[in-house]
Enzyme design. Structure first.
Site, PDB file in Angstrom:
ATOM      1  N   HIS A  19      38.738  36.295  46.896  1.00  0.00           N
ATOM      2  CA  HIS A  19      39.941  37.077  47.346  1.00  0.00           C
ATOM      3  C   HIS A  19      40.251  38.281  46.572  1.00  0.00           C
ATOM      4  CE1 HIS A  19      41.052  33.304  49.990  1.00  0.00           C
ATOM      5  NE2 HIS A  19      40.680  34.340  50.843  1.00  0.00           N
ATOM      6  N   LYS A  43      44.765  26.343  60.888  1.00  0.00           N
ATOM      7  CA  LYS A  43      44.454  25.842  59.747  1.00  0.00           C
ATOM      8  C   LYS A  43      45.493  24.933  59.469  1.00  0.00           C
ATOM      9  CE  LYS A  43      41.532  29.736  57.968  1.00  0.00           C
ATOM     10  NZ  LYS A  43      41.198  30.665  57.018  1.00  0.00           N
ATOM     11  N   ARG A  93      32.132  37.039  53.949  1.00  0.00           N
ATOM     12  CA  ARG A  93      31.088  36.583  53.240  1.00  0.00           C
ATOM     13  C   ARG A  93      29.828  36.241  53.818  1.00  0.00           C
ATOM     14  NH1 ARG A  93      34.031  31.065  52.471  1.00  0.00           N
ATOM     15  NH2 ARG A  93      34.637  31.722  54.572  1.00  0.00           N
ATOM     16  N   SER A 131      38.521  28.799  50.571  1.00  0.00           N
ATOM     17  CA  SER A 131      39.653  28.048  50.385  1.00  0.00           C
ATOM     18  C   SER A 131      39.429  26.422  50.777  1.00  0.00           C
ATOM     19  CB  SER A 131      40.753  28.705  51.119  1.00  0.00           C
ATOM     20  OG  SER A 131      41.421  30.047  50.540  1.00  0.00           O
TER      21      SER A 131
END
Length: 162
Positions: A19, A43, A93, A131
């Site tokens: 990040h 999440k 990614r 994360s």
């Protein structure tokens, strides 16, 4: 001539070195870059939004044109309009991230056709850092210092003491 303003959003739960790298790179593309910490209903929260905001602010303190904001009950495009941002910045990614982001881009474009989205690809050394993986390592008591900025480690240490 107006300033070029961008908005880079995420849940940053916790912020990773990937990040931070994307924010540093995006900051060079804009006169003002906002980093928006958004609540993601899909999440489960690990760190409170206030803790995330504090860690991101510390991690980006060296970037003069970056400001951190937090939002809980607003759409990204609505926040971007309030800030005067015309560009949404997203990190990728892999192909899975692209597919995930493309669905949001579709709706963002429907809601705010004047806004553009740009994608920055993660550097190879950050492609596998996420994360969720960091949270899993933490759950099992592993060292995460190679994957997160020092500000995250400091915040986690502070939370353990409290």
């Amino acid at each position: 001539m107006s300033d070029k303003i961008g908005l880079f959003t995420g849940s940053f739960d916790p912020m990773t070195n990937g990040h931070l790298d994307l924010i540093e790179r995006a900051s060079k593309l804009f006169d003002q870059l906002y980093v928006g910490i958004f609540y993601n209903p899909h999440k489960t929260g690990f760190l409170a939004i206030e803790s995330r905001k504090k860690t991101v602010e510390k991690a980006v303190a060296h970037l003069n044109n970056v400001k951190v904001i937090a939002s809980h009950d607003e759409l990204v495009v609505d926040v971007a309009r309030k800030l005067g941002a015309e560009v949404l910045v997203r990190g990728l990614r892999n192909a899975t991230d692209l597919q995930y982001e493309a669905s949001f881009d579709f709706y963002n474009h429907q809601l705010a056709g004047e806004m553009e989205t740009i994608y920055l690809h993660s550097r190879p050394e950050h492609v596998y850092i996420s994360s969720s993986a960091v949270r899993e390592l933490l759950k099992f008591g592993q060292d995460i210092s190679g994957y997160v900025p020092n500000a995250v480690l400091e915040e986690l240490n502070n939370e353990e003491k409290n």
